[in-house]
Motif scaffolding. Structure first.
Motif, PDB file in Angstrom:
ATOM      1  N   ALA A 169      12.742  -8.094  -3.763  1.00 51.28           N
ATOM      2  CA  ALA A 169      14.099  -7.887  -4.199  1.00 51.28           C
ATOM      3  C   ALA A 169      14.487  -6.232  -4.626  1.00 51.28           C
ATOM      4  O   ALA A 169      15.476  -5.877  -4.286  1.00 51.28           O
ATOM      5  CB  ALA A 169      14.458  -8.523  -5.313  1.00 51.28           C
ATOM      6  N   ASP A 170      13.228  -5.730  -5.094  1.00 48.86           N
ATOM      7  CA  ASP A 170      13.416  -4.312  -5.516  1.00 48.86           C
ATOM      8  C   ASP A 170      11.902  -3.666  -5.529  1.00 48.86           C
ATOM      9  O   ASP A 170      11.035  -4.442  -5.150  1.00 48.86           O
ATOM     10  CB  ASP A 170      14.152  -4.098  -6.673  1.00 48.86           C
ATOM     11  CG  ASP A 170      13.560  -4.922  -7.900  1.00 48.86           C
ATOM     12  OD1 ASP A 170      12.313  -4.966  -7.958  1.00 48.86           O
ATOM     13  OD2 ASP A 170      14.068  -5.416  -9.061  1.00 48.86           O
ATOM     14  N   LYS A 171      11.825  -2.458  -5.870  1.00 49.76           N
ATOM     15  CA  LYS A 171      10.501  -1.778  -5.641  1.00 49.76           C
ATOM     16  C   LYS A 171       9.822  -2.389  -6.879  1.00 49.76           C
ATOM     17  O   LYS A 171       8.477  -2.322  -6.665  1.00 49.76           O
ATOM     18  CB  LYS A 171      10.574  -0.278  -5.918  1.00 49.76           C
ATOM     19  CG  LYS A 171      11.193   0.177  -7.148  1.00 49.76           C
ATOM     20  CD  LYS A 171      11.402   1.691  -6.980  1.00 49.76           C
ATOM     21  CE  LYS A 171      11.794   2.465  -8.335  1.00 49.76           C
ATOM     22  NZ  LYS A 171      11.900   3.828  -8.350  1.00 49.76           N
ATOM     23  N   THR A 199      10.296   7.480  -6.741  1.00 49.09           N
ATOM     24  CA  THR A 199      10.072   6.676  -5.641  1.00 49.09           C
ATOM     25  C   THR A 199      11.321   5.823  -5.323  1.00 49.09           C
ATOM     26  O   THR A 199      11.459   5.029  -6.108  1.00 49.09           O
ATOM     27  CB  THR A 199       8.805   5.940  -5.574  1.00 49.09           C
ATOM     28  OG1 THR A 199       7.576   6.761  -5.786  1.00 49.09           O
ATOM     29  CG2 THR A 199       8.477   5.243  -4.296  1.00 49.09           C
ATOM     30  N   THR A 200      11.723   5.719  -4.375  1.00 47.34           N
ATOM     31  CA  THR A 200      12.900   5.025  -3.710  1.00 47.34           C
ATOM     32  C   THR A 200      12.354   3.844  -2.765  1.00 47.34           C
ATOM     33  O   THR A 200      11.310   4.190  -2.089  1.00 47.34           O
ATOM     34  CB  THR A 200      13.907   5.736  -3.006  1.00 47.34           C
ATOM     35  OG1 THR A 200      13.617   6.489  -1.759  1.00 47.34           O
ATOM     36  CG2 THR A 200      14.550   7.016  -3.865  1.00 47.34           C
ATOM     37  N   VAL A 201      13.378   2.858  -2.601  1.00 43.87           N
ATOM     38  CA  VAL A 201      12.964   1.709  -1.611  1.00 43.87           C
ATOM     39  C   VAL A 201      12.941   2.657  -0.367  1.00 43.87           C
ATOM     40  O   VAL A 201      12.248   2.266   0.689  1.00 43.87           O
ATOM     41  CB  VAL A 201      13.883   0.746  -1.808  1.00 43.87           C
ATOM     42  CG1 VAL A 201      13.864   0.005  -0.450  1.00 43.87           C
ATOM     43  CG2 VAL A 201      13.937   0.055  -2.958  1.00 43.87           C
ATOM     44  N   VAL A 223       0.858  -1.195   0.197  1.00 47.99           N
ATOM     45  CA  VAL A 223       0.007  -0.029   0.029  1.00 47.99           C
ATOM     46  C   VAL A 223       0.829   1.309   0.167  1.00 47.99           C
ATOM     47  O   VAL A 223       0.521   2.022  -0.543  1.00 47.99           O
ATOM     48  CB  VAL A 223      -1.027   0.201   1.200  1.00 47.99           C
ATOM     49  CG1 VAL A 223      -1.705   1.431   1.330  1.00 47.99           C
ATOM     50  CG2 VAL A 223      -1.957  -0.933   1.040  1.00 47.99           C
ATOM     51  N   ALA A 224       1.723   1.249   0.711  1.00 51.69           N
ATOM     52  CA  ALA A 224       2.778   2.570   0.806  1.00 51.69           C
ATOM     53  C   ALA A 224       3.395   2.719  -0.660  1.00 51.69           C
ATOM     54  O   ALA A 224       3.454   3.794  -0.969  1.00 51.69           O
ATOM     55  CB  ALA A 224       3.990   2.347   1.945  1.00 51.69           C
ATOM     56  N   ALA A 225       3.837   1.567  -1.016  1.00 51.16           N
ATOM     57  CA  ALA A 225       4.618   1.836  -2.426  1.00 51.16           C
ATOM     58  C   ALA A 225       3.678   2.293  -3.644  1.00 51.16           C
ATOM     59  O   ALA A 225       3.929   3.083  -4.138  1.00 51.16           O
ATOM     60  CB  ALA A 225       5.304   0.382  -2.913  1.00 51.16           C
ATOM     61  N   VAL A 226       2.624   1.774  -3.445  1.00 53.08           N
ATOM     62  CA  VAL A 226       1.549   2.241  -4.448  1.00 53.08           C
ATOM     63  C   VAL A 226       0.954   3.472  -4.238  1.00 53.08           C
ATOM     64  O   VAL A 226       0.781   4.311  -5.221  1.00 53.08           O
ATOM     65  CB  VAL A 226       0.155   1.323  -4.694  1.00 53.08           C
ATOM     66  CG1 VAL A 226      -0.654   1.788  -5.364  1.00 53.08           C
ATOM     67  CG2 VAL A 226       0.618  -0.086  -5.162  1.00 53.08           C
ATOM     68  N   ASP A 227       1.009   4.022  -3.006  1.00 54.43           N
ATOM     69  CA  ASP A 227       0.606   5.252  -2.669  1.00 54.43           C
ATOM     70  C   ASP A 227       1.769   6.289  -3.206  1.00 54.43           C
ATOM     71  O   ASP A 227       1.422   7.201  -3.697  1.00 54.43           O
ATOM     72  CB  ASP A 227       0.435   5.483  -1.212  1.00 54.43           C
ATOM     73  CG  ASP A 227      -0.973   4.810  -0.684  1.00 54.43           C
ATOM     74  OD1 ASP A 227      -1.877   4.662  -1.470  1.00 54.43           O
ATOM     75  OD2 ASP A 227      -0.974   4.853   0.586  1.00 54.43           O
ATOM     76  N   LEU A 228       2.761   6.057  -2.811  1.00 54.23           N
ATOM     77  CA  LEU A 228       3.938   6.794  -3.286  1.00 54.23           C
ATOM     78  C   LEU A 228       3.986   6.730  -4.704  1.00 54.23           C
ATOM     79  O   LEU A 228       4.383   7.809  -5.505  1.00 54.23           O
ATOM     80  CB  LEU A 228       5.491   6.220  -2.650  1.00 54.23           C
ATOM     81  CG  LEU A 228       5.588   6.536  -1.326  1.00 54.23           C
ATOM     82  CD1 LEU A 228       6.769   5.817  -0.615  1.00 54.23           C
ATOM     83  CD2 LEU A 228       5.716   8.213  -1.267  1.00 54.23           C
TER      84      LEU A 228
END
Length: 193
Positions: free
Chosen positions: A38-40, A17-19, A3-8
């Protein structure tokens, strides 16, 4: 973390957006992030293994006399039953993030390949010949994607399984038009609507 990744990705774009930003937004360390991904890019395929498992279980447990598409339908129904309202709303955000990034589009395509491979293997285990298993699995992936898109864009009144199985039926019907001239296929396709 997903969720945090998709939000960013939605707020500032995938490339920007960075890890470290994802980890901070999720309230975890970078090392915790890397224990899961492994990665974003891998954030996008979170849950693929579970989805593949549900699809193959449904195919494997379909009645012994079920044809290849009936077995695929059983797999699609099993997988669809695991997704709820939160997945419907989240799907729109993922779709927007993927649409804005060529790298995420590539990862999404690989996800589809993985799901098709899992269904093909499950069908092969049932004794379905290779070309038929591949075709049925690809139709299953396409039906899942089409049905999921309709479900996530709709009001949610009909469940995901309804949309996915309707898409599979529509695609199956469309296969009968593959050997016909384009004009004839278009006329019949319009008549079916």
């Amino acid at each position: 973390m997903v969720v945090a990744a998709v939000d960013l990705f939605t707020e500032q774009g995938y490339d920007d957006t960075t890890v470290a930003q994802i980890a901070a937004r999720a309230g975890v360390t970078r090392s915790t992030f890397h224990r899961h991904f492994a990665d974003k890019r891998d954030v996008l395929v979170a849950g693929q293994e579970t989805l593949s498992t549900l699809l193959t279980e449904g195919i494997t447990e379909a009645p012994a006399d079920a044809g290849p598409l009936e077995a695929v339908a059983a797999g699609l129904e099993r997988a669809s039953g695991a997704l709820g309202q939160g997945d419907r709303e989240f799907g729109q955000r993922i779709k927007a993030a993927v649409a804005a990034s060529a790298e995420l589009q590539e990862r999404d395509a690989l996800k589809s390949v993985g799901l098709a491979a899992a269904m093909t293997a499950a069908l092969a285990t049932r004794g379905v010949p290779d070309p038929v298993a591949h075709l049925a699995a690809e139709l299953g992936v396409l039906a899942f994607k089409r049905g999921y898109a309709q479900w996530s864009e709709g009001d949610g009144a009909d469940g995901l399984a309804h949309h996915v199985l309707a898409a599979l039926s529509e695609l199956h019907g469309a296969t009968s038009l593959l050997g016909r001239p384009a004009a004839e296929s278009a006329d019949e396709s319009q008549g079916a609507r």
